[in-house]
Design a protein around this motif. Structure first.
Motif, PDB file in Angstrom:
ATOM      1  N   ARG A  99       0.739  -1.222  -0.104  1.00  0.00           N
ATOM      2  CA  ARG A  99      -0.179  -0.105   0.088  1.00  0.00           C
ATOM      3  C   ARG A  99       0.900   1.292   0.174  1.00  0.00           C
ATOM      4  N   LEU A 100       1.837   1.241   0.857  1.00  0.00           N
ATOM      5  CA  LEU A 100       2.953   2.418   1.082  1.00  0.00           C
ATOM      6  C   LEU A 100       3.570   2.494  -0.434  1.00  0.00           C
ATOM      7  N   TRP A 101       4.034   1.470  -0.996  1.00  0.00           N
ATOM      8  CA  TRP A 101       4.829   1.452  -2.121  1.00  0.00           C
ATOM      9  C   TRP A 101       3.805   2.249  -3.238  1.00  0.00           C
ATOM     10  N   ARG A 102       2.438   1.664  -3.141  1.00  0.00           N
ATOM     11  CA  ARG A 102       1.806   2.532  -4.362  1.00  0.00           C
ATOM     12  C   ARG A 102       1.476   4.096  -3.971  1.00  0.00           C
ATOM     13  N   GLN A 103       1.214   4.299  -2.836  1.00  0.00           N
ATOM     14  CA  GLN A 103       1.380   5.763  -2.524  1.00  0.00           C
ATOM     15  C   GLN A 103       2.602   6.468  -3.146  1.00  0.00           C
ATOM     16  N   ALA A 104       3.667   5.758  -2.847  1.00  0.00           N
ATOM     17  CA  ALA A 104       4.981   6.689  -3.046  1.00  0.00           C
ATOM     18  C   ALA A 104       4.879   6.734  -4.721  1.00  0.00           C
ATOM     19  N   GLN A 105       4.372   5.551  -5.421  1.00  0.00           N
ATOM     20  CA  GLN A 105       4.470   5.910  -7.034  1.00  0.00           C
ATOM     21  C   GLN A 105       3.316   7.321  -7.370  1.00  0.00           C
ATOM     22  N   LEU A 106       2.314   7.194  -6.801  1.00  0.00           N
ATOM     23  CA  LEU A 106       1.483   8.373  -6.847  1.00  0.00           C
ATOM     24  C   LEU A 106       2.146   9.688  -6.560  1.00  0.00           C
ATOM     25  N   LEU A 107       2.682   9.633  -5.281  1.00  0.00           N
ATOM     26  CA  LEU A 107       3.446  10.886  -4.688  1.00  0.00           C
ATOM     27  C   LEU A 107       4.617  11.314  -5.664  1.00  0.00           C
ATOM     28  N   ARG A 154      11.688  -7.014 -17.325  1.00  0.00           N
ATOM     29  CA  ARG A 154      10.535  -7.542 -17.603  1.00  0.00           C
ATOM     30  C   ARG A 154       9.548  -8.079 -16.633  1.00  0.00           C
ATOM     31  N   LEU A 155      10.193  -8.947 -15.784  1.00  0.00           N
ATOM     32  CA  LEU A 155       9.044  -9.437 -14.766  1.00  0.00           C
ATOM     33  C   LEU A 155       8.657  -8.296 -13.722  1.00  0.00           C
ATOM     34  N   ILE A 156       9.307  -7.557 -13.464  1.00  0.00           N
ATOM     35  CA  ILE A 156       9.028  -6.300 -12.273  1.00  0.00           C
ATOM     36  C   ILE A 156       7.839  -5.545 -13.406  1.00  0.00           C
ATOM     37  N   LEU A 162       0.200  -5.416 -13.609  1.00  0.00           N
ATOM     38  CA  LEU A 162      -0.778  -6.202 -13.086  1.00  0.00           C
ATOM     39  C   LEU A 162      -1.254  -5.471 -11.876  1.00  0.00           C
ATOM     40  N   ASP A 163      -0.337  -5.057 -10.999  1.00  0.00           N
ATOM     41  CA  ASP A 163      -0.877  -4.410  -9.635  1.00  0.00           C
ATOM     42  C   ASP A 163      -1.575  -3.322 -10.101  1.00  0.00           C
ATOM     43  N   GLY A 164      -1.480  -2.526 -11.256  1.00  0.00           N
ATOM     44  CA  GLY A 164      -2.232  -1.175 -11.430  1.00  0.00           C
ATOM     45  C   GLY A 164      -3.485  -1.859 -11.791  1.00  0.00           C
ATOM     46  N   ILE A 165      -3.860  -2.819 -12.569  1.00  0.00           N
ATOM     47  CA  ILE A 165      -4.943  -3.369 -13.008  1.00  0.00           C
ATOM     48  C   ILE A 165      -5.778  -3.845 -11.679  1.00  0.00           C
ATOM     49  N   TYR A 166      -4.938  -4.658 -10.957  1.00  0.00           N
ATOM     50  CA  TYR A 166      -5.566  -5.289  -9.647  1.00  0.00           C
ATOM     51  C   TYR A 166      -6.198  -4.475  -8.887  1.00  0.00           C
ATOM     52  N   VAL A 167      -5.557  -3.123  -8.296  1.00  0.00           N
ATOM     53  CA  VAL A 167      -6.195  -2.346  -7.628  1.00  0.00           C
ATOM     54  C   VAL A 167      -7.379  -1.582  -8.045  1.00  0.00           C
ATOM     55  N   VAL A 173      -8.276  -9.899 -13.400  1.00  0.00           N
ATOM     56  CA  VAL A 173      -7.103  -9.567 -12.768  1.00  0.00           C
ATOM     57  C   VAL A 173      -7.246  -9.574 -11.078  1.00  0.00           C
ATOM     58  N   ASP A 174      -7.701 -11.078 -10.466  1.00  0.00           N
ATOM     59  CA  ASP A 174      -7.721 -11.359  -9.276  1.00  0.00           C
ATOM     60  C   ASP A 174      -6.614 -11.863  -8.629  1.00  0.00           C
ATOM     61  N   ASP A 175      -6.391 -12.392  -7.539  1.00  0.00           N
ATOM     62  CA  ASP A 175      -5.358 -13.026  -6.971  1.00  0.00           C
ATOM     63  C   ASP A 175      -4.805 -14.088  -7.902  1.00  0.00           C
ATOM     64  N   ALA A 176      -5.842 -14.784  -8.113  1.00  0.00           N
ATOM     65  CA  ALA A 176      -5.389 -16.102  -9.155  1.00  0.00           C
ATOM     66  C   ALA A 176      -4.913 -15.833 -10.177  1.00  0.00           C
ATOM     67  N   ALA A 177      -5.445 -14.927 -11.003  1.00  0.00           N
ATOM     68  CA  ALA A 177      -5.041 -14.344 -12.177  1.00  0.00           C
ATOM     69  C   ALA A 177      -3.447 -13.693 -12.189  1.00  0.00           C
ATOM     70  N   PHE A 178      -3.410 -12.708 -11.118  1.00  0.00           N
ATOM     71  CA  PHE A 178      -2.110 -12.259 -11.082  1.00  0.00           C
ATOM     72  C   PHE A 178      -1.076 -13.407 -10.906  1.00  0.00           C
TER      73      PHE A 178
END
Length: 191
Positions: A99-107, A154-156, A162-167, A173-178
């Motif tokens: 969650r914090l890493w996502r916030q940092a990306q936005l900030l 490429r993996l990152i 995927l995380d961007g779509i997941y949120v 793109v649920d947990d299983a699809a991820f």
């Protein structure tokens, strides 16, 4: 609070900032809130850190280092499992960090210090991913058709996308699809 030397007081402030960040996010990382958590006067925070931005960014980097050091799989886990845990672990202990890493990306768009910290943590993540790929190759588990550095990016990139779509909460793109998509790319890249 008992007497603490300069380094101890600075560490007390840093730990309080890290706790606030994990529990409440960047927006709650005010000097007043951090000082209260540390049991000190707000002026002490300014005495030990040149700005609240410096404190936020340093706390963020420390938290990501802490997250990457968490033992997520057994020591005898396969290199594939170790790599998956570095990239897309399903361990719920990571949620506050993510969650914090996502916030940092936005900030990062509006805060130069957070952007610097975010870029540093991305490089750290990349470096740890490269180490795992190379260790898996040395162990004979991975076959590399490209450099470990390129494969890691490429993996990152897949994980970030995927995380961007997941949120967004899309059912596709649920947990299983991820997990399925990440395992598929690991298979394509390293086997």
């Amino acid at each position: 609070m008992s007497y603490l030397n300069r380094e101890e007081r600075r560490e007390t402030i840093m730990l309080a900032a890290m706790k606030v960040a994990l529990e409440e996010g960047f927006s709650a990382m005010t000097v007043r809130n951090i000082a209260s958590r540390a049991g000190i006067a707000a002026g002490q925070v300014h005495h030990h850190f040149t700005s609240s931005g410096e404190l936020k960014s340093q706390a963020f980097v420390r938290l990501i280092e802490e997250m990457m050091a968490l033992p997520l799989v057994p020591e005898n886990a396969s290199w594939r499992d170790r790599l998956f845990s570095m990239l897309g672990s399903e361990d719920r202990r990571l949620e506050p960090y993510i969650r914090l890493w996502r916030q940092a990306q936005l900030l990062a768009d509006s805060d130069a210090e957070i952007k610097g910290a975010y870029l540093l943590t991305m490089s750290m993540w990349h470096g740890e991913t490269v180490k795992l790929i190379l260790a898996g190759q040395r162990a004979g588990e991975f076959t590399l058709q490209d450099s470990a550095e390129n494969i890691a990016w490429r993996l990152i990139s897949l994980v970030c996308g995927l995380d961007g779509i997941y949120v967004l909460g899309m059912a596709e793109v649920d947990d299983a699809a991820f997990s399925r998509h990440l395992h598929h790319l690991i298979e394509l890249e390293l086997f």
